[in-house]
Design an enzyme around this catalytic site. Structure first.
Site, PDB file in Angstrom:
ATOM      1  N   ARG A  35       0.823  -1.214   0.000  1.00 23.28           N
ATOM      2  CA  ARG A  35       0.000   0.000   0.000  1.00 23.28           C
ATOM      3  C   ARG A  35       0.851   1.255   0.000  1.00 23.28           C
ATOM      4  NH1 ARG A  35      -2.978  -1.798   5.364  1.00 23.28           N
ATOM      5  NH2 ARG A  35      -0.756  -2.120   5.684  1.00 23.28           N
ATOM      6  N   SER A  60      -6.368  -4.075   8.559  1.00 29.73           N
ATOM      7  CA  SER A  60      -7.190  -4.835   9.521  1.00 29.73           C
ATOM      8  C   SER A  60      -7.242  -4.101  10.862  1.00 29.73           C
ATOM      9  CB  SER A  60      -6.607  -6.236   9.736  1.00 29.73           C
ATOM     10  OG  SER A  60      -6.655  -6.969   8.543  1.00 29.73           O
TER      11      SER A  60
END
Ligand code: PNS
Length: 162
Positions: free
Chosen positions: A90, A128
């Protein structure tokens, strides 16, 4: 048959992970999503819950297997005759951690390469841990996780609050 393993904690799986799974399923014959059983890291969801979320969210893909592993990833890769490790990227922050892990795995199992797949722009901020914190504090995470995970998060935090 070209088999790749996508290992991770997946606590829980997010839409960012699903994006990486969809992309990698187009590149390899088979993708094994391998959920790590790490006794030293406290997870919110059990191994079975994490596996079930991934199974439910990847039903639209044919070449996916969901499994668990413990111990050294390199041993698991050998057992599964995998040719690659898939990891999502990312940001530059991810890169440093991922680079060290890829180099360590290369040393442990030289015949396997790590393939990095860039997350789509809409997922670069999704993690998460971020999702868990937002859900715990009552934020709407419906655009960040599969529907089953959203329900799972609500139920888990309800249980934990008593
Ligand atoms: O989703 P995560 O928590 O970033 O995944 C990390 C994971 C499971 C891929 C990594 O911790 C791992 O491979 N663990 C297995 C132990 C191992 O093989 N360690 C040596 C390679 S660094």
């Amino acid at each position: 048959m070209r088999v790749a393993v996508y290992p991770g904690s997946f606590d829980p799986v997010t839409n960012g992970h699903i994006d990486i799974i969809e992309k990698s399923s187009r590149l390899f014959d088979r993708i094994i999503i391998a959920v790590v059983h790490n006794v030293t890291k406290k997870a919110l969801f059990t191994l079975d819950e994490r596996v079930a979320f991934i199974r439910e969210s990847t039903q639209h893909l044919e070449n996916i297997e969901v499994d668990c592993f413990s111990g050294l990833l390199a041993n698991y890769l050998r057992e599964k005759k995998a040719c690659a490790i898939v990891r999502g990227l990312r940001s530059m922050t991810d890169f440093e951690y991922e680079m060290h892990m890829a180099m360590m795995n290369k040393r442990l199992i030289p015949e396997v390469d790590t393939i990095f797949i860039m997350a789509n722009a809409e997922h670069v901020f999704v993690s998460s841990s971020g999702v868990k914190e937002a859900a715990l504090l009552g934020g709407d995470v419906s655009s960040l996780v599969p529907p089953q995970v959203k329900i799972g998060l609500e139920q888990k935090y309800k249980q934990l609050r008593g």
